[in-house]
Design an enzyme around this catalytic site. Sequence first.
Site, PDB file in Angstrom:
ATOM      1  N   ASP A 171      23.541 -58.374 -46.057  1.00  0.00           N
ATOM      2  CA  ASP A 171      22.021 -58.613 -45.236  1.00  0.00           C
ATOM      3  C   ASP A 171      21.139 -59.704 -46.631  1.00  0.00           C
ATOM      4  O   ASP A 171      21.812 -59.165 -47.381  1.00  0.00           O
ATOM      5  CB  ASP A 171      21.322 -57.785 -45.123  1.00  0.00           C
ATOM      6  CG  ASP A 171      19.656 -57.225 -44.778  1.00  0.00           C
ATOM      7  OD1 ASP A 171      19.334 -58.404 -44.973  1.00  0.00           O
ATOM      8  OD2 ASP A 171      19.676 -57.306 -43.324  1.00  0.00           O
ATOM      9  N   SER A 220      14.901 -59.436 -41.116  1.00  0.00           N
ATOM     10  CA  SER A 220      16.722 -59.174 -40.510  1.00  0.00           C
ATOM     11  C   SER A 220      15.884 -58.730 -38.775  1.00  0.00           C
ATOM     12  O   SER A 220      17.411 -58.200 -38.942  1.00  0.00           O
ATOM     13  CB  SER A 220      16.818 -57.860 -41.443  1.00  0.00           C
ATOM     14  OG  SER A 220      16.983 -58.346 -42.781  1.00  0.00           O
ATOM     15  N   ASP A 280      16.973 -48.663 -40.031  1.00  0.00           N
ATOM     16  CA  ASP A 280      16.667 -50.016 -40.363  1.00  0.00           C
ATOM     17  C   ASP A 280      17.319 -51.231 -39.308  1.00  0.00           C
ATOM     18  O   ASP A 280      17.477 -50.478 -38.519  1.00  0.00           O
ATOM     19  CB  ASP A 280      17.234 -49.857 -41.729  1.00  0.00           C
ATOM     20  CG  ASP A 280      16.534 -51.369 -42.668  1.00  0.00           C
ATOM     21  OD1 ASP A 280      15.014 -51.850 -42.065  1.00  0.00           O
ATOM     22  OD2 ASP A 280      16.977 -51.787 -43.577  1.00  0.00           O
ATOM     23  N   THR A 282      18.970 -53.687 -39.399  1.00  0.00           N
ATOM     24  CA  THR A 282      19.696 -54.995 -38.869  1.00  0.00           C
ATOM     25  C   THR A 282      20.538 -53.542 -38.447  1.00  0.00           C
ATOM     26  O   THR A 282      21.219 -53.964 -37.075  1.00  0.00           O
ATOM     27  CB  THR A 282      20.664 -55.059 -40.228  1.00  0.00           C
ATOM     28  OG1 THR A 282      19.874 -55.497 -41.076  1.00  0.00           O
ATOM     29  CG2 THR A 282      22.163 -55.863 -39.858  1.00  0.00           C
ATOM     30  N   ASP A 473      20.529 -57.648 -50.033  1.00  0.00           N
ATOM     31  CA  ASP A 473      19.317 -57.323 -49.360  1.00  0.00           C
ATOM     32  C   ASP A 473      18.144 -56.596 -50.748  1.00  0.00           C
ATOM     33  O   ASP A 473      17.286 -57.185 -51.405  1.00  0.00           O
ATOM     34  CB  ASP A 473      18.707 -57.190 -47.949  1.00  0.00           C
ATOM     35  CG  ASP A 473      17.091 -58.153 -48.183  1.00  0.00           C
ATOM     36  OD1 ASP A 473      16.891 -59.384 -48.416  1.00  0.00           O
ATOM     37  OD2 ASP A 473      16.331 -57.416 -47.793  1.00  0.00           O
ATOM     38  N   HIS A 477      15.631 -58.207 -53.531  1.00  0.00           N
ATOM     39  CA  HIS A 477      14.147 -58.156 -53.699  1.00  0.00           C
ATOM     40  C   HIS A 477      13.791 -57.395 -54.518  1.00  0.00           C
ATOM     41  O   HIS A 477      12.676 -58.643 -55.146  1.00  0.00           O
ATOM     42  CB  HIS A 477      13.703 -56.951 -52.233  1.00  0.00           C
ATOM     43  CG  HIS A 477      13.632 -57.300 -50.713  1.00  0.00           C
ATOM     44  ND1 HIS A 477      12.984 -58.404 -50.463  1.00  0.00           N
ATOM     45  CD2 HIS A 477      13.865 -57.418 -49.532  1.00  0.00           C
ATOM     46  CE1 HIS A 477      13.075 -58.891 -49.530  1.00  0.00           C
ATOM     47  NE2 HIS A 477      13.764 -57.774 -48.521  1.00  0.00           N
ATOM     48  N   ASP A 515      21.709 -62.843 -42.109  1.00  0.00           N
ATOM     49  CA  ASP A 515      21.172 -62.518 -41.443  1.00  0.00           C
ATOM     50  C   ASP A 515      19.517 -63.428 -41.810  1.00  0.00           C
ATOM     51  O   ASP A 515      18.836 -64.123 -40.925  1.00  0.00           O
ATOM     52  CB  ASP A 515      19.769 -61.337 -40.506  1.00  0.00           C
ATOM     53  CG  ASP A 515      19.898 -60.401 -42.524  1.00  0.00           C
ATOM     54  OD1 ASP A 515      20.386 -60.834 -43.675  1.00  0.00           O
ATOM     55  OD2 ASP A 515      18.921 -59.497 -42.432  1.00  0.00           O
ATOM     56  N   HIS A 516      19.888 -63.924 -42.992  1.00  0.00           N
ATOM     57  CA  HIS A 516      19.252 -64.639 -43.965  1.00  0.00           C
ATOM     58  C   HIS A 516      19.265 -64.536 -45.604  1.00  0.00           C
ATOM     59  O   HIS A 516      20.153 -63.747 -45.350  1.00  0.00           O
ATOM     60  CB  HIS A 516      17.745 -64.688 -43.845  1.00  0.00           C
ATOM     61  CG  HIS A 516      17.682 -63.194 -44.276  1.00  0.00           C
ATOM     62  ND1 HIS A 516      17.581 -62.718 -45.685  1.00  0.00           N
ATOM     63  CD2 HIS A 516      16.919 -62.125 -43.573  1.00  0.00           C
ATOM     64  CE1 HIS A 516      17.098 -61.387 -46.188  1.00  0.00           C
ATOM     65  NE2 HIS A 516      16.912 -61.124 -44.918  1.00  0.00           N
ATOM     66  N   HIS A 626      13.188 -63.541 -48.575  1.00  0.00           N
ATOM     67  CA  HIS A 626      14.135 -64.404 -48.254  1.00  0.00           C
ATOM     68  C   HIS A 626      13.635 -65.717 -48.014  1.00  0.00           C
ATOM     69  O   HIS A 626      12.599 -65.625 -48.381  1.00  0.00           O
ATOM     70  CB  HIS A 626      13.476 -63.601 -47.164  1.00  0.00           C
ATOM     71  CG  HIS A 626      14.099 -62.674 -46.135  1.00  0.00           C
ATOM     72  ND1 HIS A 626      13.947 -62.043 -45.248  1.00  0.00           N
ATOM     73  CD2 HIS A 626      14.029 -61.496 -47.146  1.00  0.00           C
ATOM     74  CE1 HIS A 626      13.816 -60.389 -45.532  1.00  0.00           C
ATOM     75  NE2 HIS A 626      14.694 -60.458 -46.044  1.00  0.00           N
TER      76      HIS A 626
HETATM   77 ZN   LIG Z   1      14.748 -58.487 -47.084  1.00  0.00          ZN
END
Ligand SMILES: [Zn+2]
Length: 682
Positions: A171, A220, A280, A282, A473, A477, A515-516, A626
């Site tokens: 992620d 996500s 979550d 994903t 991820d 963050h 995902d990003h 992101h």
């Molecule tokens: Zn995120």
Amino acid sequence: MSSLCSIQFVGKGWKVVSFFVVIAITWLATVLPVQAQGADEELVRIWPTNNTTLLVEQRFDLRVESLIPGQSAPTLESITINGNNFTGTFRQRINEQLQLPGGSIEVGQPPEGSNLFGQTLRNWSLSQPGRYEVVATLNIDGRQVSARNTYRVQPFQRRGNLNKIIFFVGDGMGTPLRTGARIMKYGVRDGQPGGYLEIEKMPVLGLVNTHSLDSIIPDSANTAAAWVSGAKTINNALNAFPDNTPETNFDNPRIETLPQYMKRRYNWGIGMVTTAFLTDATPASFAANQVQRGEFEWIAQQYFDFFRDGWYVPETGYRSLKELSQPVDVLLGPGARHFVPDENRAAEFRDTVFRRDNQDLIAVARQQGYTIVTDVNSMNQAPNDRPLLGLFLGDFRESAALGPQNIPSVLDLLIARGRATIDGRGANQLTPPVPSEFATIPKLEEMTRKAIAALEAQSPQGWMLQVESSQVDKLAHPLDPDRTLYEVLTLDKAVEVTRQFVAENPNSLMLVTADHAQGQTVGGTVDSQAIRENRIDLNEAMQSFGNAGFTTYQDTDNDGYPNEANPSTKLAIGISARPTFRTDFLTDDVNLPPSGEDGTEPNPERDPNGLLLTNDLQRQTTVANHTADDVPIAAQGPGAGLFNGVMDNIEVFQRMAAVISGVRNRQDLATGRPFTATETES
Ligand SMILES: [Zn+2]
């Protein structure tokens, strides 16, 4: 599951006869009411999203809705599909849905008196490949207003022996993080990488675009929905679309995921492994259909295909959801809070949050035959031939940014097991100490090994497994680049386990993607010793260009992770799309939030003497965000070559379906690049 009729006309294989649009839109010469002025696309819309590629027999909700209230309630004038009148069938099905208990919820009707139109034909599908144009016309205050969507239906058949797909997600794992993790693990010798990650040894590499339906920057939920259901949707949505009844997230139009489709039609197993809470975005993407990713209780119930009145998602009004749902056979991750009924049960998982409906979903799982496990030992001992629910501890240290719903960073799991240090200090020397219970939490590679064994035993006919390293991820963050890179390494260890499996099981395809991206890049190096001993001004600390030299990470116990997070020369990661924060470039004892309530102010608790890096994000954004960068996808196994080149994220869905259908070469793919309504496929 009921079998629903499908439309039987148009299209032979990939070739479609050209069609004529037979709807003539009649514009009335009368003066329009204020509410109904504007372009037609602002007044009426159709779901699924225009230009979606669906699979033959893939279920989706066909919704027609108006967007601005009329002076009176609009009515449906007509629906055509490739010029053929579909209005009668649509009306009949809507009436049947309205007869069900909770019928207006089934249909997704706007509230009485809202003067909006909205009707959803649930769980529809198209049985023939080809191109379809859907035109819906509403009568809004005497004016006929139309919307037009085009869909492609991709052929699907079980051909060839491929019967397992293992889908890995780092992620937020943009390309620079792969590079950073590789340098951390292998260093650079003679100007060349000292070794390559398992991800990098996979034979095929492509690039994936990640935009969502409503933004260049995705989250996500919509990205995962793109791979698993093939449809673009808005940020925060999982295999569902926004609608004109925003007062409820429960009645939105939905679309079937590939795992749901394979389980319904071929009895394939479904597995999910994650280090984030199981509900979550994903993990949820595989088996949940919900426009708002935050409806965690809903998502947890859907995993067990369990709906009963008195629960968060009742049975009444949601028959169509039940028809769509498929139970998940193997779930391994943290986040018991969305499964437990009260604070006592939450406390067993060192959490304080529990289900808002006070219902016990763990008891339901047990009744359904699941084995429940809560640590690495009980997980490893659980029988493989029964459904498996693993709920593990999270990072329950009070100051930790991750929180009790997320498995701690693998760096902290390693410290708990005596396999890593920060500045030479072990679990009890850190502030706060790393709790000994962290040693009972499985690492991602351990969960992956168990999930594969369990799915093999339960579903020899075939299965799909998603493995997510989510803390790439979740630690990016709050701006913890060192722990973030360790999360890439834990993903790589899980990839290593799976590459061995794929080598022994040639009917398996594995994919590793993100995902990003997040805004980190490898900027240079710092001298940890000099920083620790206050011998250097932090404004002079980061060495770049020719001064960066080489890092000194070491993995003396050969477990695949550096033993020491702050070696004498360590990586310095630059970050864009960030709030204001302070850093001394060294790994902190615990991951703390980067800024306070206001993203222009650093968190005073964190590196108070650190270098001040000011925000580029708006002040209300208090964590890094992101980015829109394309992300890599690596593939290995039959059909891996289809994942070469640049593709949009919905094409990942199309290509997985093509691989299951026996397509092995890109020349045979003929997915058609993003197509338009006027284009004719040949
Ligand atoms: Zn995120």
